[in-house]
Design an enzyme around this catalytic site. Structure first.
Site, PDB file in Angstrom:
ATOM      1  N   GLU A   1       0.827  -1.215   0.000  1.00  0.00           N
ATOM      2  CA  GLU A   1       0.000   0.000   0.000  1.00  0.00           C
ATOM      3  C   GLU A   1       0.864   1.270   0.000  1.00  0.00           C
ATOM      4  OE1 GLU A   1      -3.111   0.304  -0.308  1.00  0.00           O
ATOM      5  OE2 GLU A   1      -3.718   2.193   0.610  1.00  0.00           O
TER       6      GLU A   1
ATOM      7  N   THR B   1     -12.393   6.463 -12.926  1.00  0.00           N
ATOM      8  CA  THR B   1     -11.343   6.054 -11.986  1.00  0.00           C
ATOM      9  C   THR B   1     -11.669   4.722 -11.318  1.00  0.00           C
ATOM     10  OG1 THR B   1      -9.833   6.889 -10.292  1.00  0.00           O
ATOM     11  CG2 THR B   1     -12.184   7.226  -9.913  1.00  0.00           C
TER      12      THR B   1
END
Ligand code: NAG
Ligand code: NAG
Ligand code: NAG
Ligand code: NAG
Length: 527
Positions: free
Chosen positions: A357, A486
């Protein structure tokens, strides 16, 4: 319609045919084709688990075999999965999903709480309208439902404010949370423009475009690079932190994509994108001291470079590839391919072959990230050219998204190898140990650290669609015909213009004035 013959002869290379993004004549070599079915199989296994234990809820929690409802409780995974079902040709699942979607009542919130205008727009408005288009406009109920939820969200624009509040209480339409961010305020325009197209009501497009224009017209800390936070009431920025990562990311993404989806002659969108990229190259682009990997750093509130990167920010490579093609700028394309390699290296360097992440690096100008660097991190960095600052993998798409653009633009099969490696890693490390679908990981460098109990709706919408399309016929959902929102919902684009160079100049900006807030920083958007 493109005219490849004329360009083959070098005649009027850009004059008659619109600018093209994909490499012409591209095909996926036969030896890679089994990967398409593998991506579809992961989708089916995941979705069948969702149907069994969580149908109608936002998300499956695969470890506990229960469900979560943090997106309104309207069945986010179903709506988010619809365009992927159409791309994969899963008609029975799609018809079931249309049936479900046609009965969502967006005027009630089964799960209670407030609604994020951004999260709801990219999944529900984007998912419903993309499904409507991809299914041949046969289900007008999908537009009706998109309109229903957008009409509620339109209350986020209060009075004469150009910038919407980020959240709304759907029970009384009251805006919530004082400060929003540019991703939340600037990632609505593709979906609401498309809603205007199908309803004939221009208000949706106007509201969301004026929010972006407002942000683009404010003075910024670096030319074209707006900071993260903005106060909708005053219309002023509330910090000075610059990043291509969460909280800002898709504002930059949509500057470019809005110009392509609408072919607007209003140059502010493309000019601001171009200026943002130019500033980023001048100030944020860094090369690691180990491995010569290329990254985009952040610039913090004090004007200090932070040597950090994130899974979220890794969409930048794909976005710059698209923009480099539309602007016919090989410099931007070359840098984008390097950024793409840097992001892929964060996958290649871990024990699972899946990227973390958050990560950090050291470049010739230092190692400042805001946190001290530990001996373990230095040891990892010396091997891999990055080190891990947030170890989880929560089924994010961005690295594979950029990899998909790199394949469709260049035709280099190393990108197919990478996508195939990701599929193998997902099949090895993400299946829930109880046999219920696919979960998220606590630590990409230590699979023994166990699972996070979640199957994200964007696993269906994004990761598995990008992987499938990477191995599909490149003419299917061509980047010359579609713009992805997106959340990876494809929206049909008009024929491309001959050029997207805008006004041809980098936009001058007013000086930046900080209006810092003393309140808590809002949660950063998860997409
Ligand atoms: C739609 O779903 C409902 C509830 O599951 C079901 O009763 C109905 O038969 C379905 N309709 C169609 C057309 O499939
Ligand atoms: C268009 O949509 C806006 C936003 O929901 C609404 O306020 C307005 O009444 C609509 N206009 C028409 C003509 O339906
Ligand atoms: C291409 O983009 C780079 C980076 O922004 C810029 O320096 C250069 O001037 C651009 N080239 C052209 C021909 O516009
Ligand atoms: C990080 O930067 C500090 C300050 O410049 C320096 O003292 C330290 O040695 C650097 N650490 C590494 C691992 O390069």
């Amino acid at each position: 319609m493109r005219l490849p013959i004329l360009t083959l002869f070098g005649l009027f290379p850009y004059a008659l045919a619109g600018v093209t993004v994909q490499k012409p004549g591209l095909t996926v070599p036969a030896r890679y084709q089994s990967n398409r079915a593998a991506a579809e199989q992961i989708f089916l296994t995941s979705y069948n688990a969702y149907k069994k234990f969580a149908f109608g809820h936002d998300e499956l929690l695969p470890i506990s075999k229960t469900s979560g409802d943090d997106l309104g409780g309207w069945g986010a995974s179903i709506v988010d999965a619809m365009s992927t079902m159409l791309v994969m040709g899963l008609d029975d699942l799609f018809n079931e999903a249309v049936n479900f979607s046609s009965r969502i009542d967006f005027n009630t919130i089964p799960a209670g709480g407030t609604i994020s205008v951004f999260e709801t727009t990219i999944r529900f408005v984007g998912g419903l309208l993309s499904a409507y288009e991809l299914s041949g406009e046969k289900h007008p109920i999908l537009v009706t439902k998109a309109k229903q939820v957008a009409d509620k969200m339109a209350f986020a624009w209060v009075g004469d404010n150009d910038v919407p509040f980020g959240h709304i209480d759907f029970s009384d339409n009251a805006p919530q949370i004082a400060v929003t961010n540019i991703a939340e305020a600037g990632t609505l325009s593709l979906e609401w423009f498309t809603l205007s197209k199908f309803t004939g009501n221009a208000t949706y497009a106007d509201l969301t475009a004026k929010s972006v224009e407002h942000i683009a017209n404010l003075g910024t800390p670096l030319p074209g690079l707006a900071p993260q936070l903005i106060d909708p009431s005053s219309g002023q920025f509330a910090d000075a932190y610059i990043t291509w990562g969460g909280g800002s990311d898709s504002y930059f993404e949509y500057l470019l994509k809005y110009a392509r989806l609408t072919n607007t002659n209003n140059n502010i969108f493309i000019d601001t994108w171009k200026t943002a990229v130019d500033s980023s190259i001048k100030t944020l682009l860094k090369t690691s001291t180990v491995g010569n990997h290329v990254y985009l750093a952040d610039l913090d509130d004090q004007g200090l470079i932070r040597h950090v990167g994130s899974h979220l920010a890794c969409f930048h490579a794909g976005n710059w590839l698209l923009g480099g093609k539309l602007l016919n700028n090989q410099t931007i394309i070359n840098i984008a391919l390097e950024l793409n390699d840097g992001c892929w290296n964060t996958y290649a360097g871990t024990a699972t072959g899946i990227g973390p992440e958050g990560f950090a690096f050291i470049s010739s100008d230092g190692n400042f990230t805001g946190d001290a660097i530990t001996a373990d991190e230095i040891a990892f960095y010396n091997k891999h050219g990055f080190y891990i600052t947030a170890s989880d993998y929560i089924q994010r798409p961005e690295v594979l998204e950029s990899n998909f653009y790199a394949w469709r633009l260049t035709g280099d099969t190393k990108y197919l190898d990478r996508a195939a490696a990701a599929i193998a890693s997902f099949n090895k490390f993400l299946p829930s140990p109880n046999g219920v679908g696919f979960a998220c990981l606590n630590d990409v460098n230590n699979p023994a650290a166990g699972f996070i109990d979640d199957t994200e709706s964007f696993w269906f919408a994004e990761v598995l669609k990008y992987l499938y399309l990477t191995f599909d016929d490149p003419e299917h959902i061509s980047l010359d015909d579609y713009v992805f929102n997106t959340e990876c919902h494809p929206l049909k684009a008009p024929p491309a213009l001959n050029s997207y160079t805008g006004s041809g100049t980098l936009i001058p900006k007013k000086p930046f004035t900080a209006h810092t807030t003393s309140g808590p920083r809002p949660l950063i958007s998860p997409i």
